[in-house]
Write a protein that holds these residues in place. Sequence first.
Motif, PDB file in Angstrom:
ATOM      1  N   THR A   1     -61.562 -23.605  -0.645  1.00 60.83           N
ATOM      2  CA  THR A   1     -61.406 -25.009  -1.005  1.00 60.83           C
ATOM      3  C   THR A   1     -61.341 -25.822   0.277  1.00 60.83           C
ATOM      4  O   THR A   1     -60.519 -25.548   1.153  1.00 60.83           O
ATOM      5  N   LYS A   2     -62.217 -26.822   0.387  1.00 64.76           N
ATOM      6  CA  LYS A   2     -62.237 -27.675   1.577  1.00 64.76           C
ATOM      7  C   LYS A   2     -61.057 -28.635   1.527  1.00 64.76           C
ATOM      8  O   LYS A   2     -60.763 -29.228   0.490  1.00 64.76           O
ATOM      9  N   ILE A   3     -60.404 -28.786   2.666  1.00 58.19           N
ATOM     10  CA  ILE A   3     -59.266 -29.688   2.796  1.00 58.19           C
ATOM     11  C   ILE A   3     -59.523 -30.589   4.004  1.00 58.19           C
ATOM     12  O   ILE A   3     -59.876 -30.102   5.079  1.00 58.19           O
ATOM     13  N   ASN A   4     -59.351 -31.896   3.828  1.00 60.06           N
ATOM     14  CA  ASN A   4     -59.362 -32.840   4.949  1.00 60.06           C
ATOM     15  C   ASN A   4     -57.944 -33.345   5.117  1.00 60.06           C
ATOM     16  O   ASN A   4     -57.378 -33.936   4.199  1.00 60.06           O
ATOM     17  N   TYR A   5     -57.353 -33.097   6.290  1.00 61.32           N
ATOM     18  CA  TYR A   5     -55.973 -33.480   6.546  1.00 61.32           C
ATOM     19  C   TYR A   5     -55.871 -34.018   7.964  1.00 61.32           C
ATOM     20  O   TYR A   5     -56.254 -33.333   8.918  1.00 61.32           O
ATOM     21  N   ASN A   6     -55.408 -35.227   8.113  1.00 60.11           N
ATOM     22  CA  ASN A   6     -55.291 -35.876   9.435  1.00 60.11           C
ATOM     23  C   ASN A   6     -56.609 -35.830  10.214  1.00 60.11           C
ATOM     24  O   ASN A   6     -56.640 -35.466  11.394  1.00 60.11           O
ATOM     25  N   ASN A   7     -57.696 -36.153   9.538  1.00 62.10           N
ATOM     26  CA  ASN A   7     -59.039 -36.185  10.136  1.00 62.10           C
ATOM     27  C   ASN A   7     -59.516 -34.832  10.661  1.00 62.10           C
ATOM     28  O   ASN A   7     -60.363 -34.769  11.537  1.00 62.10           O
ATOM     29  N   ASN A   8     -58.956 -33.746  10.144  1.00 62.05           N
ATOM     30  CA  ASN A   8     -59.402 -32.394  10.481  1.00 62.05           C
ATOM     31  C   ASN A   8     -59.839 -31.690   9.212  1.00 62.05           C
ATOM     32  O   ASN A   8     -59.295 -31.940   8.145  1.00 62.05           O
ATOM     33  N   LYS A   9     -60.811 -30.793   9.354  1.00 63.67           N
ATOM     34  CA  LYS A   9     -61.316 -30.036   8.210  1.00 63.67           C
ATOM     35  C   LYS A   9     -60.763 -28.627   8.219  1.00 63.67           C
ATOM     36  O   LYS A   9     -60.777 -27.959   9.256  1.00 63.67           O
ATOM     37  N   TYR A  10     -60.275 -28.200   7.061  1.00 60.90           N
ATOM     38  CA  TYR A  10     -59.716 -26.868   6.893  1.00 60.90           C
ATOM     39  C   TYR A  10     -60.264 -26.255   5.620  1.00 60.90           C
ATOM     40  O   TYR A  10     -60.834 -26.938   4.774  1.00 60.90           O
ATOM     41  N   LEU A  11     -60.066 -24.949   5.478  1.00 64.81           N
ATOM     42  CA  LEU A  11     -60.383 -24.228   4.247  1.00 64.81           C
ATOM     43  C   LEU A  11     -59.150 -23.458   3.811  1.00 64.81           C
ATOM     44  O   LEU A  11     -58.430 -22.911   4.648  1.00 64.81           O
ATOM     45  N   ILE A  12     -58.925 -23.422   2.511  1.00 68.35           N
ATOM     46  CA  ILE A  12     -57.920 -22.522   1.970  1.00 68.35           C
ATOM     47  C   ILE A  12     -58.674 -21.461   1.197  1.00 68.35           C
ATOM     48  O   ILE A  12     -59.453 -21.762   0.287  1.00 68.35           O
ATOM     49  N   LEU A  13     -58.488 -20.196   1.608  1.00 67.09           N
ATOM     50  CA  LEU A  13     -59.225 -19.066   1.036  1.00 67.09           C
ATOM     51  C   LEU A  13     -58.274 -18.060   0.413  1.00 67.09           C
ATOM     52  O   LEU A  13     -57.139 -17.909   0.873  1.00 67.09           O
ATOM     53  N   GLN A  14     -58.766 -17.343  -0.575  1.00 72.24           N
ATOM     54  CA  GLN A  14     -58.085 -16.147  -1.052  1.00 72.24           C
ATOM     55  C   GLN A  14     -58.296 -15.069   0.017  1.00 72.24           C
ATOM     56  O   GLN A  14     -59.323 -15.042   0.689  1.00 72.24           O
ATOM     57  N   THR A  15     -57.355 -14.182   0.172  1.00 75.42           N
ATOM     58  CA  THR A  15     -57.522 -13.122   1.174  1.00 75.42           C
ATOM     59  C   THR A  15     -58.728 -12.242   0.863  1.00 75.42           C
ATOM     60  O   THR A  15     -59.328 -11.676   1.779  1.00 75.42           O
ATOM     61  N   THR A  16     -59.115 -12.150  -0.401  1.00 73.17           N
ATOM     62  CA  THR A  16     -60.281 -11.333  -0.770  1.00 73.17           C
ATOM     63  C   THR A  16     -61.595 -11.948  -0.296  1.00 73.17           C
ATOM     64  O   THR A  16     -62.619 -11.269  -0.282  1.00 73.17           O
ATOM     65  N   ASP A  17     -61.578 -13.228   0.106  1.00 74.84           N
ATOM     66  CA  ASP A  17     -62.783 -13.873   0.640  1.00 74.84           C
ATOM     67  C   ASP A  17     -62.986 -13.580   2.127  1.00 74.84           C
ATOM     68  O   ASP A  17     -64.019 -13.899   2.688  1.00 74.84           O
ATOM     69  N   ILE A  18     -61.983 -12.989   2.772  1.00 71.13           N
ATOM     70  CA  ILE A  18     -62.115 -12.603   4.183  1.00 71.13           C
ATOM     71  C   ILE A  18     -62.830 -11.258   4.245  1.00 71.13           C
ATOM     72  O   ILE A  18     -62.398 -10.290   3.634  1.00 71.13           O
ATOM     73  N   LEU A  19     -63.942 -11.246   4.959  1.00 71.14           N
ATOM     74  CA  LEU A  19     -64.773 -10.038   5.041  1.00 71.14           C
ATOM     75  C   LEU A  19     -64.412  -9.141   6.215  1.00 71.14           C
ATOM     76  O   LEU A  19     -64.498  -7.927   6.118  1.00 71.14           O
ATOM     77  N   ALA A  20     -64.019  -9.754   7.345  1.00 73.25           N
ATOM     78  CA  ALA A  20     -63.745  -8.949   8.541  1.00 73.25           C
ATOM     79  C   ALA A  20     -62.972  -9.749   9.567  1.00 73.25           C
ATOM     80  O   ALA A  20     -63.003 -10.984   9.557  1.00 73.25           O
ATOM     81  N   LEU A  21     -62.288  -9.047  10.453  1.00 72.49           N
ATOM     82  CA  LEU A  21     -61.688  -9.645  11.630  1.00 72.49           C
ATOM     83  C   LEU A  21     -62.720  -9.598  12.751  1.00 72.49           C
ATOM     84  O   LEU A  21     -63.514  -8.655  12.835  1.00 72.49           O
ATOM     85  N   ILE A  22     -62.722 -10.596  13.604  1.00 77.97           N
ATOM     86  CA  ILE A  22     -63.644 -10.620  14.741  1.00 77.97           C
ATOM     87  C   ILE A  22     -62.815 -10.415  16.007  1.00 77.97           C
ATOM     88  O   ILE A  22     -61.941 -11.206  16.327  1.00 77.97           O
ATOM     89  N   LYS A  23     -63.088  -9.330  16.695  1.00 77.00           N
ATOM     90  CA  LYS A  23     -62.396  -9.014  17.949  1.00 77.00           C
ATOM     91  C   LYS A  23     -63.387  -9.198  19.086  1.00 77.00           C
ATOM     92  O   LYS A  23     -64.464  -8.617  19.082  1.00 77.00           O
ATOM     93  N   GLU A  24     -63.028 -10.018  20.059  1.00 75.75           N
ATOM     94  CA  GLU A  24     -63.944 -10.259  21.190  1.00 75.75           C
ATOM     95  C   GLU A  24     -63.287  -9.869  22.479  1.00 75.75           C
ATOM     96  O   GLU A  24     -62.146  -9.864  22.656  1.00 75.75           O
TER      97      GLU A  24
END
Length: 90
Positions: A67-90
């Motif tokens: 779900t897209k959220i606009n808060y204090n002129n910033n864009k965020y997403l609220i996701l279910q944990t099942t929508d996370i596919l992977a961690l990115i390690k750099e």
Amino acid sequence: MVNIIPLSERVLIKPLKAENKTQSGIIIPENAQEKPQEGIILGVGKEVTNTLIKVGEKVLFKQYSGTKINYNNNKYLILQTTDILALIKE
């Protein structure tokens, strides 16, 4: 610090910007860019049981999820944990 606290098994994500230029230097118009699929976790709901999902982690998530959220002129997403596919390690 963001004052948005996700509930249940949800996470708050700050999406990373999509590339606006190809490797050969061609600029892609904003309306033609792919939706970003990477972001940084800014908040974790209290019911999240996966210990790998924590604030500050860079993650890869499903393209049209959340779900897209606009808060204090910033864009965020609220996701279910099942929508996370992977961690990115750099």
